[in-house]
Enzyme design. Structure first.
Site, PDB file in Angstrom:
ATOM      1  N   ASP A  40      16.566  16.194   3.114  1.00 48.57           N
ATOM      2  CA  ASP A  40      16.214  16.509   1.715  1.00 48.57           C
ATOM      3  C   ASP A  40      15.438  17.816   1.631  1.00 48.57           C
ATOM      4  OD1 ASP A  40      16.855  13.960  -0.026  1.00 48.57           O
ATOM      5  OD2 ASP A  40      16.116  13.271   1.912  1.00 48.57           O
ATOM      6  N   ASP A  71      11.645  21.614   5.180  1.00 48.58           N
ATOM      7  CA  ASP A  71      10.950  22.108   3.980  1.00 48.58           C
ATOM      8  C   ASP A  71       9.645  21.380   3.696  1.00 48.58           C
ATOM      9  OD1 ASP A  71      12.284  19.647   3.276  1.00 48.58           O
ATOM     10  OD2 ASP A  71      11.763  20.101   1.199  1.00 48.58           O
ATOM     11  N   ASP A  86      16.252  19.060   8.867  1.00 50.90           N
ATOM     12  CA  ASP A  86      15.752  18.059   7.942  1.00 50.90           C
ATOM     13  C   ASP A  86      16.861  17.835   6.890  1.00 50.90           C
ATOM     14  OD1 ASP A  86      13.698  16.735   6.305  1.00 50.90           O
ATOM     15  OD2 ASP A  86      13.825  18.533   5.082  1.00 50.90           O
TER      16      ASP A  86
HETATM   17  O1  LIG Z   1      12.721  14.258   5.931  1.00 53.86           O
HETATM   18  P1  LIG Z   1      13.656  14.389   4.787  1.00 53.86           P
HETATM   19  O2  LIG Z   1      15.080  14.179   5.171  1.00 53.86           O
HETATM   20  O3  LIG Z   1      13.452  15.635   4.005  1.00 53.86           O
HETATM   21  O4  LIG Z   1      13.247  13.185   3.825  1.00 53.86           O
HETATM   22  C1  LIG Z   1      12.006  13.239   3.117  1.00 53.86           C
HETATM   23  C2  LIG Z   1      12.090  12.282   1.954  1.00 53.86           C
HETATM   24  O5  LIG Z   1      13.234  12.708   1.207  1.00 53.86           O
HETATM   25  C3  LIG Z   1      13.627  11.916   0.093  1.00 53.86           C
HETATM   26  O6  LIG Z   1      12.724  12.150  -0.965  1.00 53.86           O
HETATM   27  C4  LIG Z   1      12.703  13.501  -1.396  1.00 53.86           C
HETATM   28  O7  LIG Z   1      13.997  13.879  -1.880  1.00 53.86           O
HETATM   29  C5  LIG Z   1      14.428  13.200  -3.099  1.00 53.86           C
HETATM   30  C6  LIG Z   1      15.832  13.682  -3.417  1.00 53.86           C
HETATM   31  O8  LIG Z   1      15.881  15.075  -3.535  1.00 53.86           O
HETATM   32  C7  LIG Z   1      13.425  13.509  -4.207  1.00 53.86           C
HETATM   33  O9  LIG Z   1      13.820  12.833  -5.410  1.00 53.86           O
HETATM   34  C8  LIG Z   1      12.024  13.075  -3.785  1.00 53.86           C
HETATM   35  O10 LIG Z   1      11.089  13.447  -4.774  1.00 53.86           O
HETATM   36  C9  LIG Z   1      11.658  13.755  -2.454  1.00 53.86           C
HETATM   37  O11 LIG Z   1      10.406  13.311  -1.984  1.00 53.86           O
HETATM   38  C10 LIG Z   1      13.754  10.479   0.490  1.00 53.86           C
HETATM   39  O12 LIG Z   1      14.011   9.700  -0.649  1.00 53.86           O
HETATM   40  C11 LIG Z   1      12.544   9.963   1.255  1.00 53.86           C
HETATM   41  O13 LIG Z   1      12.804   8.675   1.754  1.00 53.86           O
HETATM   42  C12 LIG Z   1      12.305  10.870   2.442  1.00 53.86           C
HETATM   43  O14 LIG Z   1      11.161  10.425   3.168  1.00 53.86           O
END
Ligand SMILES: O=P(O)(O)OC[C@H]1O[C@H](O[C@H]2O[C@H](CO)[C@@H](O)[C@H](O)[C@H]2O)[C@H](O)[C@@H](O)[C@@H]1O
Length: 346
Positions: free
Chosen positions: A108, A289, A106
């Site tokens: 983020d 995560d 993954d």
């Molecule tokens: O599947 P992932 O790669 O983990 O993406 C999940 C979402 O991640 C991002 O949002 C998350 O991370 C941001 C930066 O750390 C944070 O600010 C936010 O609160 C988190 O939810 C991304 O912007 C989304 O589009 C993804 O779906």
């Protein structure tokens, strides 16, 4: 194994790695209390719901409905009780024995720390090196909720596979490009829902609407307390007007997605087939995560072809089998894995 007369100790098997099969509500409850990895309720008298309410992980009417894939994995556990994947490297190596790894990551919260807003989540050079080194030894997939071009640009490595919009769009070396076959039908609805969300929520200080091709993230991490409670009702109202879309949750975000049976777990299974890795000599490791990563953890448990590794923060229930405590631990784990897997490429 009967929960009222548990013999797992006599067999020297930990309850967490054992299955209880029970007809009685009291037995199901006892199985859950004793911490069995899976409690199967057998409904012979039309009391399936009561068995579920008593804590059965699954209910069947006949045991012929149950088969054991390879080994019994724990159904759901508390994340803070999971063994560390770093400390358990020898165990993981033993489970991989004779099989080539395929590694799903993954983005983020796994490869980068969670930060205040999406554009600030940058991959460190050290992490990029760790992923690059591992990708020379085995198949590596970055499976993200982000838009495909966004995650590709952030990781910036050529020889790996990328999944964007939670696996609705996949891109890999040698011209591989896949878009979930039903996804296109939802684009007009997603466009309209995006507009409606911006109209309803655009004025809220700190709120961010992030459009991905096949999903819309509504970020409320930076929204002040007084505005917070208006966010979810506004998202719900937009969804009510767009019944083909559904709401999912992430870390301080609501996600609006096509309401179809597709998620990171399904995308992972599709991809393993496409890459010729849906075979008994391949062992899948999925590191993630977020709640959306649980679909992949569950798929691996059901198929018995690998393990989920949770990058943990707040304690919660999870289908992962191991955990890592920080992004730095992820980097160290990937580095160790690259060493372990030298010469095993599928
Ligand atoms: O599947 P992932 O790669 O983990 O993406 C999940 C979402 O991640 C991002 O949002 C998350 O991370 C941001 C930066 O750390 C944070 O600010 C936010 O609160 C988190 O939810 C991304 O912007 C989304 O589009 C993804 O779906």
């Amino acid at each position: 194994m009967n929960a009222k007369n548990p013999s797992s100790e006599q067999l020297d098997v930990k309850p967490a790695r054992s299955v209880v099969v029970e007809e009685a509500l009291a037995g199901v409850q006892a199985g859950r209390r004793a911490g069995f990895g899976m409690v199967v309720g057998v409904d012979r008298s039309g009391h399936a719901q009561e068995l579920k309410d008593a804590g059965a992980h699954m209910v069947v009417t006949d045991l012929v409905e149950v088969s054991v894939a390879q080994e019994v994995a724990p159904a759901r556990r508390r994340s803070d009780e999971l063994p560390s994947a770093l400390a358990a490297l020898a165990d993981i190596k033993a489970r991989m024995k004779g099989r080539s790894p395929a590694v799903f990551l993954d983005y983020d919260g796994t490869l980068t720390p969670i930060v205040q807003s999406p554009e600030l989540a940058l991959l460190s050079d050290d992490m990029r090196d760790a992923v690059r080194t591992l990708a020379r030894r085995c198949t590596v997939v970055v499976m993200s909720g982000r838009d495909l071009p966004d995650v590709q640009a952030r990781v910036g490595l050529k020889d790996i596979v990328y999944g964007g919009s939670h696996g609705f769009e996949i891109f890999g070396p040698q011209g591989m490009h896949f878009e979930q076959e039903q996804g296109g039908e939802f684009l007009p609805q997603l466009d309209r829902a995006e507009l409606a969300l911006r109209e309803r929520l655009g004025h809220v200080p700190g709120l961010l609407v992030e459009r991905k091709k096949y999903a819309i993230a509504v970020h409320f991490r930076l929204v002040g307390e007084s505005d917070l409670e208006a966010v979810e009702p506004a998202v719900n109202a937009v969804l009510a007007a767009h019944p083909k879309l559904r709401k999912t949750h992430g870390k301080m975000i609501f996600e609006v997605q096509p309401d179809i049976d597709w998620d990171k777990g399904r995308a992972m299974i599709w991809l393993l087939g496409k890459l010729g890795l849906a075979q008994s000599d391949v062992f899948v490791l999925y590191l993630g995560d977020d709640i959306t990563d649980e679909d992949a953890f569950r798929s691996l448990n059901a198929q018995g072809n690998g393990i989920g590794i949770l990058v943990r923060d707040e304690p919660r229930d999870t289908a992962a089998q191991y955990a890592l405590g920080s992004i730095e631990e992820v980097r160290r784990f990937l580095t160790e894995l690259a060493t372990l897997t030298e010469g095993t490429r599928a």
